[in-house]
Scaffold this active site. Structure first.
Site, PDB file in Angstrom:
ATOM      1  CG  HIS A 117      -4.280  16.434 -12.109  1.00 53.56           C
ATOM      2  ND1 HIS A 117      -3.030  16.007 -11.720  1.00 53.56           N
ATOM      3  CD2 HIS A 117      -4.094  17.129 -13.282  1.00 53.56           C
ATOM      4  CE1 HIS A 117      -2.129  16.425 -12.602  1.00 53.56           C
ATOM      5  NE2 HIS A 117      -2.746  17.099 -13.559  1.00 53.56           N
ATOM      6  CD  GLU A 118      -6.673  18.542 -15.764  1.00 54.10           C
ATOM      7  OE1 GLU A 118      -6.341  19.723 -16.010  1.00 54.10           O
ATOM      8  OE2 GLU A 118      -5.929  17.571 -16.015  1.00 54.10           O
TER       9      GLU A 118
ATOM     10  CG  HIS B  31      -3.281  21.855 -13.455  1.00 52.75           C
ATOM     11  ND1 HIS B  31      -1.947  22.043 -13.148  1.00 52.75           N
ATOM     12  CD2 HIS B  31      -3.359  20.616 -14.014  1.00 52.75           C
ATOM     13  CE1 HIS B  31      -1.251  20.981 -13.506  1.00 52.75           C
ATOM     14  NE2 HIS B  31      -2.081  20.094 -14.033  1.00 52.75           N
TER      15      HIS B  31
ATOM     16  CD  GLU C 262       0.762  17.999 -15.318  1.00 47.20           C
ATOM     17  OE1 GLU C 262      -0.153  17.253 -14.908  1.00 47.20           O
ATOM     18  OE2 GLU C 262       0.555  19.094 -15.869  1.00 47.20           O
TER      19      GLU C 262
END
Length: 330
Positions: free
Chosen positions: A170-171, A174, A252
């Site tokens: 997930h990070e 980003h 998100e």
């Protein structure tokens, strides 16, 4: 959240929208500057020589003030962006107490993150650890040399390797999608509003620049001018908050989809979200840093002011579009 085949289209659309929103933050700087000029003109009851007292006279006088306050505001914004570009990671790390870890110190995290980077041909970001019982993680960096992923000790202890890899994915998404760069710029610009407003009201130098006629003959129209100025300042602040929330909430879902694309394991991300829910508040982190985190449990007085979508909505999207399943009870 979108099905996998729509992820890249959504990323491109999101980037266009984000650039427009960041440009809007610069425009709000001018709105804020005009509001401050109106308030200061009204407080001092100072109008240019020969101007007929009245509301329209204050509007014109404040517009002329904007010709130098506006460029000054934009210049301050760019200067602060320059400082943040070079020092933001160090400032955030010092605030929350994060420190980099080597492969020898955190072999488990390196084993989980390296395959994800290799699969996308990305350079390995720096790994940092925060000694905090909260369950959270965030990414920072405005260029490949600065990219870093920070995790808390609480998160490291609570998650299984599959769950941790999902959070790292997930990070990493980003970073891959330039979300970190866009959010950092938006946070920095929006954070200037409070500083400029404070300076406008409290700095004697600015007050003196507008000092002058205080005998009352120019008071006609002063109160409406001050009220309009205060309204514009409040509007700029509210819209800057809304822009930041729109950037964060939409991204998100995309980062969750990217994590599933990287790990092929939606169940692990769902399980991680359940464990993290309500347990991610970093005590030392200011609100701007919390907006960068995997989850931000700090919520305003309505859901409109939440920087992240609800955990339940993220889990529902993973189940509907990525085939994820809830973990068995117990």
């Amino acid at each position: 959240m979108l099905p996998a085949f729509g992820l890249y289209t959504h990323i491109r659309q999101n980037e266009v929208r984000s650039r427009a929103l960041v440009a809007g933050l610069f425009a709000l700087n001018l709105v804020l500057a005009y509001g401050i000029a109106l308030v200061l003109r009204g407080m001092s009851a100072n109008l240019p020589a020969g101007a007929r007292p009245g509301f329209s006279a204050y509007l014109h006088a404040a517009f002329h003030d904007l010709l130098w306050i506006g460029p000054l505001s934009i210049a301050v914004t760019f200067a602060w962006l320059f400082i943040a570009y070079h020092a933001h990671r160090a400032m955030i790390s010092a605030t929350v107490g994060a420190h980099p870890v080597t492969r020898e110190e955190a072999p488990d995290l390196y084993r989980l993150l390296e395959p994800l980077c290799i699969s996308r041909g990305m350079a390995m970001p720096t790994l940092l650890i925060v000694d905090d019982p909260a369950l959270n993680a965030y990414a920072t960096g405005l260029n490949p040399e600065q990219y870093a992923i920070t995790v808390t000790t609480g998160l490291r202890d609570a998650l299984t390797p599959r769950e941790m890899q999902a959070v790292l994915g997930h990070e990493l998404t980003h970073i891959r999608n330039d979300d970190v760069r866009t959010m950092m710029i938006a946070i920095v610009i929006a954070g200037i509003f409070a500083f400029v407003a404070e300076a406008g009201y409290r700095t004697d130098l600015l007050r003196n620049l507008f000092s002058g006629n205080r005998d009352g003959k120019n008071r006609a129209g002063a109160v409406p001018a001050m009220l309009l100025g205060a309204l514009l300042i409040a509007l700029a602040w509210i819209l800057s908050k809304a822009i930041r929330f729109a950037l964060s909430r939409s991204r998100e879902f995309v980062a969750d989809a990217g994590a599933v694309e990287l790990t092929k394991d939606p169940d692990a991300l769902i399980s991680a979200l359940i464990k993290i829910s309500g347990r991610g508040d970093l005590a030392r982190a200011p609100s701007g840093v919390m907006e960068l985190c995997f989850d931000n449990p700090r919520v305003g007085f309505t859901d409109f002011f939440a920087t992240h979508p609800p955990i339940e909505a993220r889990i529902d999207a993973l189940m509907r579009y990525a085939g994820g399943r809830l973990p068995p009870p117990g």
